[in-house]
Enzyme design. Sequence first.
Site, PDB file in Angstrom:
ATOM      1  N   LYS A 181      43.989  46.969  24.254  1.00 51.12           N
ATOM      2  CA  LYS A 181      45.209  46.194  24.037  1.00 51.12           C
ATOM      3  C   LYS A 181      46.144  46.903  23.075  1.00 51.12           C
ATOM      4  O   LYS A 181      47.357  46.822  23.202  1.00 51.12           O
ATOM      5  CB  LYS A 181      44.884  44.804  23.498  1.00 51.12           C
ATOM      6  CG  LYS A 181      44.377  43.858  24.555  1.00 51.12           C
ATOM      7  CD  LYS A 181      44.438  42.423  24.067  1.00 51.12           C
ATOM      8  CE  LYS A 181      43.849  41.472  25.086  1.00 51.12           C
ATOM      9  NZ  LYS A 181      43.690  40.115  24.566  1.00 51.12           N
ATOM     10  N   LYS A 192      40.939  43.276  37.603  1.00 54.23           N
ATOM     11  CA  LYS A 192      40.791  41.823  37.641  1.00 54.23           C
ATOM     12  C   LYS A 192      42.005  41.149  38.264  1.00 54.23           C
ATOM     13  O   LYS A 192      43.127  41.612  38.072  1.00 54.23           O
ATOM     14  CB  LYS A 192      40.685  41.309  36.200  1.00 54.23           C
ATOM     15  CG  LYS A 192      39.297  40.921  35.767  1.00 54.23           C
ATOM     16  CD  LYS A 192      39.421  40.092  34.496  1.00 54.23           C
ATOM     17  CE  LYS A 192      38.083  39.786  33.881  1.00 54.23           C
ATOM     18  NZ  LYS A 192      38.179  38.920  32.704  1.00 54.23           N
ATOM     19  N   LYS A 210      47.686  37.125  36.828  1.00 50.45           N
ATOM     20  CA  LYS A 210      49.078  36.772  37.070  1.00 50.45           C
ATOM     21  C   LYS A 210      50.034  37.821  36.492  1.00 50.45           C
ATOM     22  O   LYS A 210      51.186  37.902  36.894  1.00 50.45           O
ATOM     23  CB  LYS A 210      49.354  35.376  36.483  1.00 50.45           C
ATOM     24  CG  LYS A 210      50.806  34.948  36.474  1.00 50.45           C
ATOM     25  CD  LYS A 210      51.364  34.755  37.878  1.00 50.45           C
ATOM     26  CE  LYS A 210      52.853  35.039  38.013  1.00 50.45           C
ATOM     27  NZ  LYS A 210      53.787  34.180  37.422  1.00 50.45           N
TER      28      LYS A 210
END
Length: 331
Positions: free
Chosen positions: A115, A197, A200
Amino acid sequence: MNDNKKVVLSLVQPSGELTIGNYLGAIKNFKKFQDQYKCYFAVADMHSITVPQVPKDLRRRTKEVLALFLASGLDPEKSTLFIQSQVEEHVQLAWVLDSISYMGQLSRMTQFKQKSQKSEENLNAALFTYPVLMAADILLYQTDLVPVGEDQTQHMELARDLAIRFNHKYSDTFKIPEAFIDKEMGKIYSLKNPEIKMSKSDPDKNSYILLIDDENTIKKKIRGAVTDDCRNFAYSDEQKGLKNLINIYHSFTKKPIDDIVREYSGENYSTFKDDLGIVICENLLPIQKKYNEILSDKNYLEKIYNEGRQKAKYEARKTLSKVYRKVGFLK
Ligand code: TRP
Protein backbone atom coordinates in the site's frame (compact mmCIF):
# COMPACT_ATOMS: atom_id res chain seq x y z
CA MET A 1 -25.45 -15.06 26.25
CA ASN A 2 -23.49 -18.07 27.37
CA ASP A 3 -20.04 -17.04 28.49
CA ASN A 4 -18.46 -20.44 28.01
CA LYS A 5 -18.86 -20.10 24.30
CA LYS A 6 -15.77 -19.39 22.29
CA VAL A 7 -15.52 -15.95 20.80
CA VAL A 8 -15.44 -15.30 17.07
CA LEU A 9 -14.74 -11.85 15.67
CA SER A 10 -14.18 -10.31 12.29
CA LEU A 11 -14.32 -6.86 10.76
CA VAL A 12 -14.99 -5.80 7.20
CA GLN A 13 -13.74 -2.56 5.72
CA PRO A 14 -16.29 -0.33 4.02
CA SER A 15 -13.69 0.77 1.50
CA GLY A 16 -15.37 0.13 -1.82
CA GLU A 17 -18.72 -0.55 -3.38
CA LEU A 18 -19.72 -4.08 -2.42
CA THR A 19 -19.12 -6.89 -4.89
CA ILE A 20 -20.06 -10.56 -4.76
CA GLY A 21 -16.42 -11.01 -3.73
CA ASN A 22 -17.13 -9.24 -0.44
CA TYR A 23 -20.19 -11.37 0.05
CA LEU A 24 -18.84 -14.79 -0.95
CA GLY A 25 -15.31 -14.15 0.24
CA ALA A 26 -16.20 -13.03 3.72
CA ILE A 27 -19.66 -12.12 4.95
CA LYS A 28 -21.52 -15.20 3.72
CA ASN A 29 -19.18 -17.35 5.80
CA PHE A 30 -19.85 -15.56 9.07
CA LYS A 31 -23.30 -16.97 9.50
CA LYS A 32 -22.16 -20.48 10.25
CA PHE A 33 -20.48 -19.32 13.46
CA GLN A 34 -23.37 -17.58 15.06
CA ASP A 35 -25.16 -20.55 16.59
CA GLN A 36 -22.14 -22.06 18.25
CA TYR A 37 -20.01 -19.10 19.17
CA LYS A 38 -20.24 -15.74 20.78
CA CYS A 39 -19.85 -13.58 17.70
CA TYR A 40 -18.78 -10.04 17.01
CA PHE A 41 -18.94 -8.67 13.49
CA ALA A 42 -18.14 -5.08 12.80
CA VAL A 43 -17.50 -2.51 10.13
CA ALA A 44 -13.88 -1.34 10.16
CA ASP A 45 -14.47 2.27 9.18
CA MET A 46 -11.39 3.40 11.07
CA HIS A 47 -9.20 1.14 8.99
CA SER A 48 -10.66 2.62 5.84
CA ILE A 49 -9.32 6.12 6.44
CA THR A 50 -5.76 4.85 6.07
CA VAL A 51 -6.41 5.52 2.39
CA PRO A 52 -8.25 8.61 1.11
CA GLN A 53 -12.04 8.48 1.47
CA VAL A 54 -14.90 10.76 0.56
CA PRO A 55 -16.63 11.27 3.94
CA LYS A 56 -20.20 10.94 2.73
CA ASP A 57 -19.37 7.80 0.76
CA LEU A 58 -17.68 6.32 3.79
CA ARG A 59 -20.78 6.94 5.87
CA ARG A 60 -23.01 5.39 3.22
CA ARG A 61 -20.81 2.36 2.72
CA THR A 62 -20.52 1.77 6.46
CA LYS A 63 -24.28 1.36 6.56
CA GLU A 64 -24.20 -0.78 3.45
CA VAL A 65 -21.79 -3.27 5.00
CA LEU A 66 -23.98 -3.46 8.06
CA ALA A 67 -27.05 -3.98 5.86
CA LEU A 68 -25.24 -6.77 4.06
CA PHE A 69 -24.42 -8.43 7.38
CA LEU A 70 -28.12 -8.46 8.14
CA ALA A 71 -29.25 -9.46 4.65
CA SER A 72 -26.78 -12.35 4.73
CA GLY A 73 -28.49 -13.78 7.76
CA LEU A 74 -26.49 -12.43 10.66
CA ASP A 75 -28.92 -12.12 13.50
CA PRO A 76 -28.45 -9.17 15.87
CA GLU A 77 -29.99 -11.28 18.65
CA LYS A 78 -27.22 -13.82 18.27
CA SER A 79 -24.26 -11.78 17.07
CA THR A 80 -23.04 -8.39 18.16
CA LEU A 81 -23.04 -6.20 15.05
CA PHE A 82 -21.38 -2.82 15.40
CA ILE A 83 -19.32 -0.05 13.91
CA GLN A 84 -15.69 0.21 14.94
CA SER A 85 -15.51 4.00 15.29
CA GLN A 86 -18.43 3.94 17.72
CA VAL A 87 -16.58 1.86 20.27
CA GLU A 88 -13.78 4.14 21.47
CA GLU A 89 -12.05 1.33 23.32
CA HIS A 90 -10.56 0.12 20.03
CA VAL A 91 -8.31 3.15 19.61
CA GLN A 92 -7.67 3.37 23.32
CA LEU A 93 -6.30 -0.14 23.35
CA ALA A 94 -4.48 0.43 20.06
CA TRP A 95 -2.48 3.23 21.65
CA VAL A 96 -1.33 0.99 24.47
CA LEU A 97 -0.44 -1.75 21.98
CA ASP A 98 1.48 0.81 19.92
CA SER A 99 3.75 1.21 22.91
CA ILE A 100 4.81 -2.45 22.71
CA SER A 101 4.89 -2.71 18.90
CA TYR A 102 8.24 -2.71 17.15
CA MET A 103 8.75 -0.43 14.17
CA GLY A 104 10.79 -3.17 12.53
CA GLN A 105 7.98 -5.70 12.65
CA LEU A 106 5.42 -3.20 11.36
CA SER A 107 7.62 -2.17 8.48
CA ARG A 108 7.87 -5.79 7.37
CA MET A 109 4.12 -6.17 6.89
CA THR A 110 3.61 -6.97 3.21
CA GLN A 111 0.30 -5.15 3.05
CA PHE A 112 1.98 -1.99 4.34
CA LYS A 113 4.77 -2.36 1.83
CA GLN A 114 2.33 -2.77 -1.04
CA LYS A 115 0.00 0.00 0.00
CA SER A 116 2.80 2.41 0.76
CA GLN A 117 4.22 1.89 -2.70
CA LYS A 118 0.88 2.66 -4.25
CA SER A 119 0.07 5.80 -2.30
CA GLU A 120 3.38 7.61 -1.76
CA GLU A 121 1.58 10.92 -1.40
CA ASN A 122 -0.56 9.76 1.43
CA LEU A 123 2.01 7.74 3.30
CA ASN A 124 0.38 8.38 6.63
CA ALA A 125 1.24 6.97 10.02
CA ALA A 126 -2.11 5.19 10.28
CA LEU A 127 -1.26 3.03 7.30
CA PHE A 128 1.78 1.94 9.28
CA THR A 129 -0.01 1.22 12.55
CA TYR A 130 -3.07 -0.29 10.86
CA PRO A 131 -2.21 -3.84 12.03
CA VAL A 132 -1.97 -2.63 15.64
CA LEU A 133 -5.52 -1.30 15.48
CA MET A 134 -6.55 -4.63 14.02
CA ALA A 135 -4.86 -6.39 16.94
CA ALA A 136 -6.79 -4.14 19.31
CA ASP A 137 -10.07 -5.03 17.55
CA ILE A 138 -9.34 -8.67 18.20
CA LEU A 139 -7.80 -8.62 21.67
CA LEU A 140 -10.44 -6.38 23.24
CA TYR A 141 -13.02 -9.15 23.06
CA GLN A 142 -10.82 -12.02 24.23
CA THR A 143 -11.31 -13.54 20.82
CA ASP A 144 -10.58 -17.20 20.13
CA LEU A 145 -11.12 -17.33 16.39
CA VAL A 146 -10.81 -14.76 13.65
CA PRO A 147 -12.23 -15.71 10.25
CA VAL A 148 -10.10 -13.83 7.73
CA GLY A 149 -8.73 -14.18 4.26
CA GLU A 150 -5.26 -15.51 3.67
CA ASP A 151 -3.98 -11.99 3.04
CA GLN A 152 -4.42 -11.27 6.75
CA THR A 153 -2.16 -14.02 8.10
CA GLN A 154 0.70 -11.70 8.86
CA HIS A 155 -1.59 -9.29 10.71
CA MET A 156 -2.92 -12.19 12.72
CA GLU A 157 0.61 -13.17 13.69
CA LEU A 158 1.16 -9.65 14.93
CA ALA A 159 -2.02 -9.77 17.01
CA ARG A 160 -0.80 -12.98 18.62
CA ASP A 161 2.68 -11.56 19.22
CA LEU A 162 1.27 -8.46 20.87
CA ALA A 163 -1.01 -10.51 23.11
CA ILE A 164 1.87 -12.72 24.19
CA ARG A 165 4.20 -9.77 24.68
CA PHE A 166 1.68 -7.85 26.78
CA ASN A 167 0.81 -10.88 28.90
CA HIS A 168 4.48 -11.47 29.49
CA LYS A 169 5.40 -7.87 30.25
CA TYR A 170 2.48 -7.21 32.62
CA SER A 171 0.48 -10.31 33.46
CA ASP A 172 -2.05 -12.58 31.83
CA THR A 173 -4.61 -10.32 30.20
CA PHE A 174 -5.36 -11.37 26.65
CA LYS A 175 -6.54 -14.58 25.11
CA ILE A 176 -4.18 -15.59 22.27
CA PRO A 177 -6.35 -15.53 19.14
CA GLU A 178 -6.16 -17.85 16.20
CA ALA A 179 -6.84 -17.13 12.58
CA PHE A 180 -9.58 -19.17 10.99
CA ILE A 181 -8.50 -19.19 7.39
CA ASP A 182 -11.32 -20.48 5.33
CA LYS A 183 -10.03 -21.70 2.02
CA GLU A 184 -13.01 -20.07 0.42
CA MET A 185 -12.43 -16.72 1.98
CA GLY A 186 -10.99 -13.94 -0.07
CA LYS A 187 -10.80 -16.23 -3.05
CA ILE A 188 -13.00 -14.58 -5.61
CA TYR A 189 -10.96 -13.15 -8.46
CA SER A 190 -11.52 -10.61 -11.20
CA LEU A 191 -13.61 -11.90 -14.11
CA LYS A 192 -11.15 -10.31 -16.50
CA ASN A 193 -7.90 -11.21 -14.79
CA PRO A 194 -8.05 -14.22 -12.50
CA GLU A 195 -4.65 -13.32 -11.03
CA ILE A 196 -6.07 -10.40 -9.06
CA LYS A 197 -8.84 -10.17 -6.48
CA MET A 198 -12.29 -9.07 -7.60
CA SER A 199 -12.54 -5.44 -6.60
CA LYS A 200 -14.66 -2.42 -7.27
CA SER A 201 -11.51 -0.33 -7.61
CA ASP A 202 -10.77 -2.17 -10.87
CA PRO A 203 -11.18 0.28 -13.77
CA ASP A 204 -12.88 -2.44 -15.86
CA LYS A 205 -16.53 -2.59 -14.81
CA ASN A 206 -16.94 -6.03 -16.31
CA SER A 207 -14.32 -7.50 -14.02
CA TYR A 208 -16.60 -7.53 -11.00
CA ILE A 209 -20.22 -8.18 -10.13
CA LEU A 210 -21.68 -5.65 -7.78
CA LEU A 211 -23.94 -6.79 -5.04
CA ILE A 212 -26.63 -4.59 -6.55
CA ASP A 213 -26.15 -5.46 -10.23
CA ASP A 214 -29.37 -6.45 -11.95
CA GLU A 215 -30.08 -9.81 -13.51
CA ASN A 216 -29.12 -8.91 -17.07
CA THR A 217 -25.91 -7.23 -16.04
CA ILE A 218 -24.89 -10.22 -13.96
CA LYS A 219 -25.55 -12.68 -16.77
CA LYS A 220 -23.76 -10.48 -19.27
CA LYS A 221 -20.69 -10.10 -17.08
CA ILE A 222 -20.46 -13.85 -16.50
CA ARG A 223 -20.76 -14.53 -20.23
CA GLY A 224 -17.92 -12.10 -20.80
CA ALA A 225 -15.65 -13.60 -18.14
CA VAL A 226 -12.18 -14.61 -19.28
CA THR A 227 -11.62 -18.35 -19.61
CA ASP A 228 -9.12 -20.15 -21.87
CA ASP A 229 -8.98 -22.10 -25.08
CA CYS A 230 -8.18 -25.53 -23.63
CA ARG A 231 -11.70 -26.71 -24.43
CA ASN A 232 -11.52 -28.88 -21.39
CA PHE A 233 -13.80 -28.39 -18.44
CA ALA A 234 -11.47 -28.80 -15.47
CA TYR A 235 -10.68 -27.28 -12.11
CA SER A 236 -7.04 -26.48 -12.40
CA ASP A 237 -4.43 -23.80 -11.82
CA GLU A 238 -3.68 -23.85 -15.52
CA GLN A 239 -7.23 -22.62 -16.12
CA LYS A 240 -7.52 -19.91 -13.53
CA GLY A 241 -10.43 -18.08 -15.12
CA LEU A 242 -12.58 -21.18 -15.27
CA LYS A 243 -11.45 -22.17 -11.80
CA ASN A 244 -12.65 -18.85 -10.46
CA LEU A 245 -16.06 -19.34 -12.08
CA ILE A 246 -16.32 -22.84 -10.65
CA ASN A 247 -15.46 -21.40 -7.24
CA ILE A 248 -18.23 -18.85 -7.58
CA TYR A 249 -20.67 -21.60 -8.54
CA HIS A 250 -19.54 -23.68 -5.60
CA SER A 251 -19.74 -20.78 -3.15
CA PHE A 252 -23.30 -20.02 -4.06
CA THR A 253 -24.61 -23.57 -4.27
CA LYS A 254 -22.30 -25.46 -1.89
CA LYS A 255 -22.26 -28.20 -4.52
CA PRO A 256 -18.91 -30.03 -4.26
CA ILE A 257 -16.35 -28.93 -6.87
CA ASP A 258 -15.96 -32.51 -8.12
CA ASP A 259 -19.67 -32.78 -8.80
CA ILE A 260 -19.69 -29.53 -10.73
CA VAL A 261 -16.75 -30.65 -12.84
CA ARG A 262 -18.35 -34.02 -13.51
CA GLU A 263 -21.64 -32.45 -14.45
CA TYR A 264 -20.11 -30.09 -16.99
CA SER A 265 -17.34 -32.23 -18.40
CA GLY A 266 -17.69 -32.29 -22.15
CA GLU A 267 -19.93 -29.22 -22.13
CA ASN A 268 -19.05 -25.89 -23.67
CA TYR A 269 -17.87 -23.22 -21.30
CA SER A 270 -20.79 -21.13 -22.50
CA THR A 271 -23.33 -23.65 -21.22
CA PHE A 272 -21.69 -23.50 -17.83
CA LYS A 273 -21.56 -19.73 -17.90
CA ASP A 274 -25.27 -19.49 -18.68
CA ASP A 275 -26.08 -21.78 -15.80
CA LEU A 276 -23.75 -19.89 -13.51
CA GLY A 277 -25.52 -16.65 -14.38
CA ILE A 278 -28.79 -18.26 -13.36
CA VAL A 279 -27.33 -19.67 -10.15
CA ILE A 280 -25.94 -16.30 -9.13
CA CYS A 281 -29.22 -14.53 -9.78
CA GLU A 282 -31.27 -17.13 -7.95
CA ASN A 283 -29.13 -16.76 -4.89
CA LEU A 284 -28.35 -13.11 -5.02
CA LEU A 285 -31.72 -11.60 -5.83
CA PRO A 286 -33.35 -12.54 -2.52
CA ILE A 287 -30.37 -11.10 -0.67
CA GLN A 288 -30.53 -7.94 -2.75
CA LYS A 289 -34.17 -7.58 -1.87
CA LYS A 290 -33.52 -7.86 1.86
CA TYR A 291 -30.49 -5.62 1.58
CA ASN A 292 -32.50 -2.88 -0.10
CA GLU A 293 -35.31 -3.16 2.41
CA ILE A 294 -32.90 -2.86 5.32
CA LEU A 295 -31.05 0.07 3.79
CA SER A 296 -34.23 1.98 3.21
CA ASP A 297 -35.24 1.63 6.85
CA LYS A 298 -32.92 4.12 8.49
CA ASN A 299 -34.40 3.76 11.94
CA TYR A 300 -33.98 0.03 11.95
CA LEU A 301 -30.33 0.22 10.95
CA GLU A 302 -29.70 2.87 13.56
CA LYS A 303 -31.29 0.76 16.21
CA ILE A 304 -29.11 -2.19 15.23
CA TYR A 305 -25.83 -0.34 15.44
CA ASN A 306 -26.75 1.51 18.62
CA GLU A 307 -27.57 -1.74 20.36
CA GLY A 308 -24.49 -3.38 18.92
CA ARG A 309 -22.39 -0.54 20.18
CA GLN A 310 -23.70 -0.95 23.71
CA LYS A 311 -23.11 -4.66 23.79
CA ALA A 312 -19.65 -4.32 22.31
CA LYS A 313 -18.69 -1.50 24.65
CA TYR A 314 -19.68 -3.48 27.70
CA GLU A 315 -17.27 -6.28 26.79
CA ALA A 316 -14.55 -3.98 25.49
CA ARG A 317 -14.57 -1.94 28.71
CA LYS A 318 -13.81 -4.99 30.80
CA THR A 319 -10.61 -5.69 28.92
CA LEU A 320 -9.58 -2.07 28.58
CA SER A 321 -9.96 -1.35 32.32
CA LYS A 322 -7.61 -4.18 33.10
CA VAL A 323 -5.12 -2.95 30.55
CA TYR A 324 -5.21 0.64 31.81
CA ARG A 325 -4.68 -0.50 35.37
CA LYS A 326 -1.81 -2.80 34.46
CA VAL A 327 0.13 -0.22 32.48
CA GLY A 328 -0.17 2.29 35.31
CA PHE A 329 -2.96 4.69 34.37
CA LEU A 330 -4.91 6.20 37.25
CA LYS A 331 -8.47 5.09 37.72
N1 TRP B 1 -7.76 -5.79 7.96
C1 TRP B 1 -8.92 -6.55 7.66
C2 TRP B 1 -9.13 -6.61 6.14
O1 TRP B 1 -8.74 -5.70 5.44
C3 TRP B 1 -10.15 -5.93 8.28
C4 TRP B 1 -10.07 -5.98 9.76
C5 TRP B 1 -9.90 -4.93 10.59
C6 TRP B 1 -10.20 -7.14 10.56
N2 TRP B 1 -9.89 -5.36 11.90
C7 TRP B 1 -10.08 -6.70 11.89
C8 TRP B 1 -10.40 -8.51 10.27
C9 TRP B 1 -10.14 -7.60 12.96
C10 TRP B 1 -10.46 -9.39 11.34
C11 TRP B 1 -10.33 -8.95 12.67
O2 TRP B 1 -9.72 -7.55 5.68
